[in-house]
Design an enzyme around this catalytic site. Sequence first.
Site, PDB file in Angstrom:
ATOM      1  N   ARG A 263     -10.070   0.091  15.806  1.00  0.00           N
ATOM      2  CA  ARG A 263     -10.006   0.951  14.634  1.00  0.00           C
ATOM      3  C   ARG A 263     -11.000   0.359  13.643  1.00  0.00           C
ATOM      4  O   ARG A 263     -12.149   0.726  13.641  1.00  0.00           O
ATOM      5  CB  ARG A 263      -8.564   1.037  14.105  1.00  0.00           C
ATOM      6  CG  ARG A 263      -8.372   2.129  13.078  1.00  0.00           C
ATOM      7  CD  ARG A 263      -6.933   2.219  12.602  1.00  0.00           C
ATOM      8  NE  ARG A 263      -6.441   0.963  12.027  1.00  0.00           N
ATOM      9  CZ  ARG A 263      -5.222   0.802  11.522  1.00  0.00           C
ATOM     10  NH1 ARG A 263      -4.365   1.802  11.526  1.00  0.00           N
ATOM     11  NH2 ARG A 263      -4.868  -0.359  11.005  1.00  0.00           N
TER      12      ARG A 263
ATOM     13  N   LYS B  99       0.853  -1.202   0.000  1.00  0.00           N
ATOM     14  CA  LYS B  99       0.000   0.000   0.000  1.00  0.00           C
ATOM     15  C   LYS B  99       0.883   1.245   0.000  1.00  0.00           C
ATOM     16  O   LYS B  99       2.090   1.158   0.225  1.00  0.00           O
ATOM     17  CB  LYS B  99      -0.897  -0.022   1.231  1.00  0.00           C
ATOM     18  CG  LYS B  99      -0.112  -0.004   2.533  1.00  0.00           C
ATOM     19  CD  LYS B  99      -0.980  -0.352   3.728  1.00  0.00           C
ATOM     20  CE  LYS B  99      -0.173  -0.324   5.002  1.00  0.00           C
ATOM     21  NZ  LYS B  99      -0.924  -0.848   6.150  1.00  0.00           N
TER      22      LYS B  99
ATOM     23  N   TYR C  52      17.560  29.912   7.554  1.00  0.00           N
ATOM     24  CA  TYR C  52      16.376  30.657   8.021  1.00  0.00           C
ATOM     25  C   TYR C  52      16.393  30.853   9.522  1.00  0.00           C
ATOM     26  O   TYR C  52      16.772  29.956  10.277  1.00  0.00           O
ATOM     27  CB  TYR C  52      15.102  29.895   7.660  1.00  0.00           C
ATOM     28  CG  TYR C  52      14.662  30.114   6.235  1.00  0.00           C
ATOM     29  CD1 TYR C  52      14.377  31.381   5.747  1.00  0.00           C
ATOM     30  CD2 TYR C  52      14.510  29.027   5.383  1.00  0.00           C
ATOM     31  CE1 TYR C  52      13.964  31.564   4.432  1.00  0.00           C
ATOM     32  CE2 TYR C  52      14.089  29.191   4.079  1.00  0.00           C
ATOM     33  CZ  TYR C  52      13.816  30.465   3.606  1.00  0.00           C
ATOM     34  OH  TYR C  52      13.409  30.645   2.313  1.00  0.00           O
TER      35      TYR C  52
ATOM     36  N   MET D 257      12.797  24.461   2.026  1.00  0.00           N
ATOM     37  CA  MET D 257      11.987  23.716   1.063  1.00  0.00           C
ATOM     38  C   MET D 257      12.843  22.876   0.127  1.00  0.00           C
ATOM     39  O   MET D 257      12.530  21.721  -0.149  1.00  0.00           O
ATOM     40  CB  MET D 257      11.113  24.694   0.263  1.00  0.00           C
ATOM     41  CG  MET D 257      10.135  23.991  -0.660  1.00  0.00           C
ATOM     42  SD  MET D 257       9.175  25.137  -1.650  1.00  0.00           S
ATOM     43  CE  MET D 257       8.052  25.788  -0.437  1.00  0.00           C
TER      44      MET D 257
HETATM   45  C1  LIG Z   1      -0.098  -1.772   6.722  1.00  0.00           C
HETATM   46  C2  LIG Z   1      -0.657  -3.003   7.305  1.00  0.00           C
HETATM   47  C3  LIG Z   1       0.165  -4.105   7.559  1.00  0.00           C
HETATM   48  C4  LIG Z   1       1.665  -4.056   7.419  1.00  0.00           C
HETATM   49  O1  LIG Z   1       2.180  -3.389   8.548  1.00  0.00           O
HETATM   50  P1  LIG Z   1       3.738  -3.220   8.849  1.00  0.00           P
HETATM   51  O2  LIG Z   1       3.777  -2.636  10.191  1.00  0.00           O
HETATM   52  O3  LIG Z   1       4.263  -2.285   7.810  1.00  0.00           O
HETATM   53  O4  LIG Z   1       4.357  -4.561   8.750  1.00  0.00           O
HETATM   54  C5  LIG Z   1      -0.437  -5.257   7.997  1.00  0.00           C
HETATM   55  N1  LIG Z   1      -1.780  -5.324   8.194  1.00  0.00           N
HETATM   56  C6  LIG Z   1      -2.598  -4.272   7.980  1.00  0.00           C
HETATM   57  C7  LIG Z   1      -4.051  -4.401   8.223  1.00  0.00           C
HETATM   58  C8  LIG Z   1      -2.063  -3.080   7.549  1.00  0.00           C
HETATM   59  O5  LIG Z   1      -2.871  -2.029   7.346  1.00  0.00           O
END
Ligand SMILES: *Cc1c(COP(=O)(O)O)cnc(C)c1O
Length: 361
Positions: free
Chosen positions: A132, A35, A256, A304
């Site tokens: 969650r 993801k 800055y 930046m």
């Molecule tokens: C992102 C995610 C993972 C992977 O998590 P890591 O901490 O990067 O290993 C696993 N399960 C779910 C539901 C996630 O959203």
Amino acid sequence: MIPRVTATVDLAAIRHNLGQVRRCAPRSRVMAAVKADAYGHGAVPVARALEDAGVDALAVACIEEAAQLREAHIRAPIAILEGVIAGEEASLAAYERLEIVVHDFWQVELLESLPSAASVGLWFKLDSGMHRLGFPLDAVPLLLDVLKRRPNWRLRGWMTHLACADEPENPMTAQQIAAFERVLDGVPGERSIANSAGLIAWPQARTNWVRPGLMLYGASPLPGKVGADLGLQPAMRLESRLIAVREYEAGAPVGYGAAYRCPERMRVGVAAVGYADGVHRSLRFGTPLVIRGRRVPLVGRVSMDMITLDLRAVPDAAVGDPVLLWGEGLPAEQLAECAGTLAYELFCGLTQRVRFRYVNA
Ligand SMILES: *Cc1c(COP(=O)(O)O)cnc(C)c1O
């Protein structure tokens, strides 16, 4: 054109890290989290490398991310961790043979609006305590009834997510795992509990499927450790280059807010990378970067497009020299700590301006 900031992604490191996952959880199948553009590493090349290395499935957050992989001819099973949020997404998911994680009854209703012949692969996500996403644990019998009504739906399994897996002392993880297992006792379908921290730190979380993300990219999910401590290899090297080297008198301000003052006559380098590339402005003075194999502290505020560096440790540093921000020998976890965040956020925060190169495809 010479890139100002280059991220070099080593796909062999990602394959190595997948091997470490398999060594750690040899009886589990691996659903690799790609993801958020593979945690900023580039979803398509990373997914392709993982697929070639025989990963069992991929996981993305949403349907756009899954569709991008299918367009690139990634054929591995892909799970959508947040499931679908509209009827058209449900149809597309069925068409693309995606596995849908279902976390609420309103999503069940969306799927029930599909033609009854539509065949979808499902994971049910249970809330074992993180609060969650997920069905309450007592919803399991209702979900089994749903499946009876829809013989074309293929149950892949049951998923839950751990809130505190990165804290080996925290009793919550064992409680979550026990509650999840108890409510599923005798229920068909596979089980998936562990993210990276879960699969490293909690043997009882290594069920049918593990879901590593961060560790595939070579960073440690456990605080106080870096990837190398866990046998992982960093998948990314982030580099900029020096575009100016200047010498200033003691007391001269830099950057800055004139927030840094040279403690003595010294050389200061300017590297062409800033928060517009994803290097956090919160990086504290003294954060180590590397030039010519030697550590140089960040001085002054991140701007930046530029950062300024104390070059006293590298008298031969010159314009054009590469400046390492993270990679082999300089863990992203360390830079993250200096910015008050995690490697997750640094990786995901790289912007369009960073040029990506892939090696060892
Ligand atoms: C992102 C995610 C993972 C992977 O998590 P890591 O901490 O990067 O290993 C696993 N399960 C779910 C539901 C996630 O959203």
